[in-house]
Design a protein around this motif. Structure first.
Motif, PDB file in Angstrom:
ATOM      1  N   SER A 158       6.803   9.704  12.323  1.00 45.34           N
ATOM      2  CA  SER A 158       6.454   9.303  13.678  1.00 45.34           C
ATOM      3  C   SER A 158       6.132   7.819  13.787  1.00 45.34           C
ATOM      4  O   SER A 158       6.451   7.181  14.795  1.00 45.34           O
ATOM      5  N   VAL A 159       5.490   7.253  12.758  1.00 47.69           N
ATOM      6  CA  VAL A 159       5.142   5.823  12.794  1.00 47.69           C
ATOM      7  C   VAL A 159       6.222   4.954  12.169  1.00 47.69           C
ATOM      8  O   VAL A 159       6.135   3.730  12.184  1.00 47.69           O
ATOM      9  N   GLY A 160       7.259   5.579  11.576  1.00 47.15           N
ATOM     10  CA  GLY A 160       8.322   4.798  10.945  1.00 47.15           C
ATOM     11  C   GLY A 160       7.957   4.286   9.573  1.00 47.15           C
ATOM     12  O   GLY A 160       8.456   3.232   9.147  1.00 47.15           O
ATOM     13  N   LEU A 161       7.122   5.028   8.852  1.00 49.35           N
ATOM     14  CA  LEU A 161       6.715   4.606   7.510  1.00 49.35           C
ATOM     15  C   LEU A 161       7.783   5.040   6.506  1.00 49.35           C
ATOM     16  O   LEU A 161       8.146   6.217   6.453  1.00 49.35           O
ATOM     17  N   PRO A 162       8.316   4.117   5.687  1.00 55.25           N
ATOM     18  CA  PRO A 162       9.296   4.507   4.664  1.00 55.25           C
ATOM     19  C   PRO A 162       8.722   5.571   3.728  1.00 55.25           C
ATOM     20  O   PRO A 162       7.561   5.483   3.325  1.00 55.25           O
ATOM     21  N   ILE A 163       9.536   6.582   3.398  1.00 57.37           N
ATOM     22  CA  ILE A 163       9.069   7.751   2.660  1.00 57.37           C
ATOM     23  C   ILE A 163       9.867   7.947   1.382  1.00 57.37           C
ATOM     24  O   ILE A 163      11.098   7.846   1.380  1.00 57.37           O
ATOM     25  N   VAL A 164       9.146   8.248   0.290  1.00 54.65           N
ATOM     26  CA  VAL A 164       9.743   8.800  -0.926  1.00 54.65           C
ATOM     27  C   VAL A 164       9.108  10.170  -1.114  1.00 54.65           C
ATOM     28  O   VAL A 164       7.886  10.289  -1.158  1.00 54.65           O
ATOM     29  N   SER A 165       9.927  11.215  -1.188  1.00 55.11           N
ATOM     30  CA  SER A 165       9.385  12.569  -1.244  1.00 55.11           C
ATOM     31  C   SER A 165      10.211  13.449  -2.179  1.00 55.11           C
ATOM     32  O   SER A 165      11.413  13.238  -2.357  1.00 55.11           O
ATOM     33  N   THR A 166       9.544  14.452  -2.727  1.00 54.84           N
ATOM     34  CA  THR A 166      10.265  15.459  -3.493  1.00 54.84           C
ATOM     35  C   THR A 166      11.123  16.311  -2.552  1.00 54.84           C
ATOM     36  O   THR A 166      10.771  16.538  -1.392  1.00 54.84           O
ATOM     37  N   ASN A 167      12.224  16.783  -3.110  1.00 51.60           N
ATOM     38  CA  ASN A 167      13.221  17.530  -2.340  1.00 51.60           C
ATOM     39  C   ASN A 167      12.988  19.028  -2.532  1.00 51.60           C
ATOM     40  O   ASN A 167      13.782  19.724  -3.149  1.00 51.60           O
TER      41      ASN A 167
ATOM     42  N   LEU B 217      13.843   8.681   1.022  1.00 54.53           N
ATOM     43  CA  LEU B 217      14.474   8.751  -0.286  1.00 54.53           C
ATOM     44  C   LEU B 217      13.936   9.995  -0.971  1.00 54.53           C
ATOM     45  O   LEU B 217      12.718  10.159  -1.095  1.00 54.53           O
ATOM     46  N   LEU B 218      14.825  10.896  -1.406  1.00 52.75           N
ATOM     47  CA  LEU B 218      14.415  12.173  -1.971  1.00 52.75           C
ATOM     48  C   LEU B 218      14.607  12.191  -3.481  1.00 52.75           C
ATOM     49  O   LEU B 218      15.579  11.633  -4.009  1.00 52.75           O
ATOM     50  N   VAL B 219      13.674  12.855  -4.158  1.00 56.06           N
ATOM     51  CA  VAL B 219      13.685  12.934  -5.623  1.00 56.06           C
ATOM     52  C   VAL B 219      13.338  14.358  -6.048  1.00 56.06           C
ATOM     53  O   VAL B 219      12.805  15.146  -5.266  1.00 56.06           O
ATOM     54  N   ASP B 220      13.621  14.678  -7.304  1.00 53.86           N
ATOM     55  CA  ASP B 220      13.228  15.971  -7.851  1.00 53.86           C
ATOM     56  C   ASP B 220      11.741  15.982  -8.175  1.00 53.86           C
ATOM     57  O   ASP B 220      11.159  14.937  -8.521  1.00 53.86           O
ATOM     58  N   ALA B 221      11.134  17.148  -8.083  1.00 57.43           N
ATOM     59  CA  ALA B 221       9.715  17.282  -8.419  1.00 57.43           C
ATOM     60  C   ALA B 221       9.483  16.905  -9.884  1.00 57.43           C
ATOM     61  O   ALA B 221      10.317  17.190 -10.752  1.00 57.43           O
ATOM     62  N   LYS B 222       8.375  16.234 -10.136  1.00 52.71           N
ATOM     63  CA  LYS B 222       7.905  15.834 -11.467  1.00 52.71           C
ATOM     64  C   LYS B 222       8.791  14.800 -12.163  1.00 52.71           C
ATOM     65  O   LYS B 222       8.583  14.493 -13.338  1.00 52.71           O
TER      66      LYS B 222
ATOM     67  N   VAL C 102       0.836  -1.203   0.000  1.00 49.32           N
ATOM     68  CA  VAL C 102       0.000   0.000   0.000  1.00 49.32           C
ATOM     69  C   VAL C 102       0.866   1.247   0.000  1.00 49.32           C
ATOM     70  O   VAL C 102       1.659   1.477   0.919  1.00 49.32           O
ATOM     71  N   ILE C 103       0.692   2.063  -1.034  1.00 50.84           N
ATOM     72  CA  ILE C 103       1.321   3.381  -1.115  1.00 50.84           C
ATOM     73  C   ILE C 103       0.290   4.393  -0.641  1.00 50.84           C
ATOM     74  O   ILE C 103      -0.869   4.349  -1.060  1.00 50.84           O
ATOM     75  N   ILE C 104       0.703   5.315   0.224  1.00 53.36           N
ATOM     76  CA  ILE C 104      -0.251   6.272   0.782  1.00 53.36           C
ATOM     77  C   ILE C 104       0.227   7.701   0.568  1.00 53.36           C
ATOM     78  O   ILE C 104       1.435   7.967   0.517  1.00 53.36           O
ATOM     79  N   ASN C 105      -0.732   8.601   0.406  1.00 53.82           N
ATOM     80  CA  ASN C 105      -0.450  10.024   0.326  1.00 53.82           C
ATOM     81  C   ASN C 105      -1.512  10.747   1.141  1.00 53.82           C
ATOM     82  O   ASN C 105      -2.701  10.444   1.030  1.00 53.82           O
ATOM     83  N   VAL C 106      -1.078  11.684   1.976  1.00 51.97           N
ATOM     84  CA  VAL C 106      -1.999  12.484   2.793  1.00 51.97           C
ATOM     85  C   VAL C 106      -1.767  13.950   2.457  1.00 51.97           C
ATOM     86  O   VAL C 106      -0.750  14.517   2.848  1.00 51.97           O
ATOM     87  N   SER C 107      -2.666  14.549   1.701  1.00 54.42           N
ATOM     88  CA  SER C 107      -2.505  15.963   1.348  1.00 54.42           C
ATOM     89  C   SER C 107      -3.769  16.477   0.678  1.00 54.42           C
ATOM     90  O   SER C 107      -4.546  15.706   0.108  1.00 54.42           O
ATOM     91  N   SER C 108      -3.954  17.786   0.732  1.00 57.62           N
ATOM     92  CA  SER C 108      -5.103  18.411   0.091  1.00 57.62           C
ATOM     93  C   SER C 108      -4.994  18.295  -1.424  1.00 57.62           C
ATOM     94  O   SER C 108      -3.897  18.306  -1.982  1.00 57.62           O
ATOM     95  N   PHE C 109      -6.135  18.203  -2.082  1.00 62.89           N
ATOM     96  CA  PHE C 109      -6.153  18.127  -3.540  1.00 62.89           C
ATOM     97  C   PHE C 109      -6.051  19.539  -4.115  1.00 62.89           C
ATOM     98  O   PHE C 109      -7.063  20.185  -4.404  1.00 62.89           O
ATOM     99  N   LYS C 110      -4.822  20.005  -4.244  1.00 59.57           N
ATOM    100  CA  LYS C 110      -4.583  21.333  -4.796  1.00 59.57           C
ATOM    101  C   LYS C 110      -3.303  21.285  -5.629  1.00 59.57           C
ATOM    102  O   LYS C 110      -2.495  20.344  -5.503  1.00 59.57           O
ATOM    103  N   PRO C 111      -3.082  22.279  -6.498  1.00 60.16           N
ATOM    104  CA  PRO C 111      -1.988  22.199  -7.467  1.00 60.16           C
ATOM    105  C   PRO C 111      -0.617  21.908  -6.882  1.00 60.16           C
ATOM    106  O   PRO C 111       0.165  21.159  -7.476  1.00 60.16           O
ATOM    107  N   ALA C 112      -0.299  22.497  -5.727  1.00 60.26           N
ATOM    108  CA  ALA C 112       1.047  22.329  -5.161  1.00 60.26           C
ATOM    109  C   ALA C 112       1.384  20.874  -4.870  1.00 60.26           C
ATOM    110  O   ALA C 112       2.559  20.480  -4.875  1.00 60.26           O
ATOM    111  N   LYS C 113       0.376  20.056  -4.619  1.00 60.16           N
ATOM    112  CA  LYS C 113       0.614  18.662  -4.228  1.00 60.16           C
ATOM    113  C   LYS C 113       0.859  17.746  -5.426  1.00 60.16           C
ATOM    114  O   LYS C 113       1.345  16.627  -5.272  1.00 60.16           O
ATOM    115  N   ASP C 114       0.498  18.199  -6.628  1.00 61.43           N
ATOM    116  CA  ASP C 114       0.793  17.486  -7.877  1.00 61.43           C
ATOM    117  C   ASP C 114       0.356  16.015  -7.853  1.00 61.43           C
ATOM    118  O   ASP C 114       1.159  15.106  -8.092  1.00 61.43           O
TER     119      ASP C 114
END
Length: 365
Positions: A282-291, A306-311, A189-201
């Motif tokens: 806080s829960v120790g969930l592995p993260i892939v995120s834009t930098n 693990l950090l990646v470039d946006a888009k 299961v891949i999860i994302n928690v964020s508002s549905f707005k342009p910045a979140k892509d």
């Protein structure tokens, strides 16, 4: 002999489900009420999209709703000034687009603060930028940045040379449970928690997941949140025949979902310091995120995320596959995430705000 408490008022447009609104409520709930008499002023009235936390009725603080109309509401100037006169605060701490209405109510005796919740050039443009710059330079309003990067960008954007900027990282209620990394990937299961707005892509998020799911059929995508782009997101899912995606809407028990997920994916094109990442840590969930934005102030590549470039769809897909196929990396990121989350306890965040309000000088610790 009773102690005279300092009157503190938080001012925010709404008490909706965004990160800034959550921070205001949690600060109000954790500030020492032996030292502070806390109030919250919300420009807009209660609505179905408000936070539903039990402490909305907490006796430790009062909430005033000012029935603002959409757009520029001239009557709000008077209602706000009347409410502030009745409260007679020693400290005003404003958030988001509130400063325009506050300017006529400011007096020199009050301490005044304003939190920069996002990358400043995205958070305030045009007239909003001018209003904030005016308040910082001429109305003794002290900016509070939510990370070191946001402080640096704020200094440059508003040209605040020799002006004080406080830095206090966001805080959360730390989870008392931690993620158990599974030894097999029978369901991923891949999860994302964020508002549905342009910045979140979210479109990039869906592109990445779709390619991942084509190869790993046991994968799912959980989307928590809501917002103005929900229709667009549903249309994209439908038109591209993306399967395994579930939209849960806004939830109050986010930790329950994070603990059941296997990886957090954030694809934002700009950010301040997202609470969702602190919760995932806080829960120790592995993260892939834009930098982007303040994210590298809390996430270190190959240490707790693990950090990646946006888009960069290919890079995001590569990182997902790396995690999916390597349990040891998942475990390493998980352990380091939990360890690094301790500094973001909301109680510590509240103490640093108290120190700033009372001029104790250790808010940047």
């Amino acid at each position: 002999m009773s102690c005279v408490r300092t009157k503190l008022v938080y001012i925010i447009p709404t008490l909706g489900t965004g990160g800034a609104e959550k921070i205001v409520l949690e600060l109000a709930n954790n500030i020492d009420n032996n030292l502070f008499d806390v109030s919250i002023i919300s420009f807009y009235n209660k609505n179905p999209g408000m936070h539903t936390y039990d402490y909305l009725s907490n006796e430790n603080f009062k909430i005033y709703f000012l029935n603002k109309k959409l757009g520029l509401d001239f009557k709000l100037f008077g209602r706000l000034k009347k409410t502030l006169t009745s409260i007679n605060p020693d400290i005003i701490h404003a958030h988001l687009d509130t400063l325009l209405y506050l300017i006529p109510s400011f007096n020199k005796k009050q301490k005044k603060f304003f939190t920069i919740h996002n990358v400043p050039n995205e958070e305030a443009k045009g007239i909003q930028k001018l209003i904030r710059k005016y308040c910082f330079k001429f109305k003794q309003v002290i900016p509070i940045a939510i990370s070191n990067k946001i402080e640096e960008l704020t200094q440059k954007y508003y040209k605040l040379k020799n002006k004080k900027i406080a830095t206090i990282y966001n805080g959360i209620y730390l989870s008392d449970k931690t993620k158990i990394i599974k030894e097999n990937n029978d369901k991923f299961v891949i999860i994302n928690v964020s508002s549905f707005k342009p910045a979140k892509d979210h479109i990039t998020l869906l592109k990445v997941y779709n390619e991942f799911h084509k190869k790993y059929k046991n994968s799912e995508l959980w989307l928590l949140g809501d917002g103005c782009l929900k229709g667009e997101i549903l249309d994209y899912i439908d038109k591209n025949n993306i399967v395994g995606v579930t939209l849960f809407g806004n939830v109050s028990n986010v930790y329950d979902y994070l603990l059941k997920a296997d990886m957090f994916l954030l694809t934002s094109i700009y950010e301040g310091l997202p609470l969702c990442l602190l919760e995932a840590l806080s829960v120790g969930l592995p993260i892939v995120s834009t930098n982007v934005g303040g994210i590298p102030d809390i996430l270190e590549n190959n240490y707790n995320a693990l950090l990646v470039d946006a888009k960069d769809v290919d890079s995001m897909l590569c990182k997902l596959e790396l995690l999916f196929n390597n349990i040891d990396i998942q475990k390493k990121l998980s352990i380091n995430a939990i360890n690094s989350s301790k500094k973001y306890d909301i109680k510590l965040c509240a103490k640093k705000h108290e120190a700033l309000y009372l001029d104790k000088g250790d808010e940047n610790l």
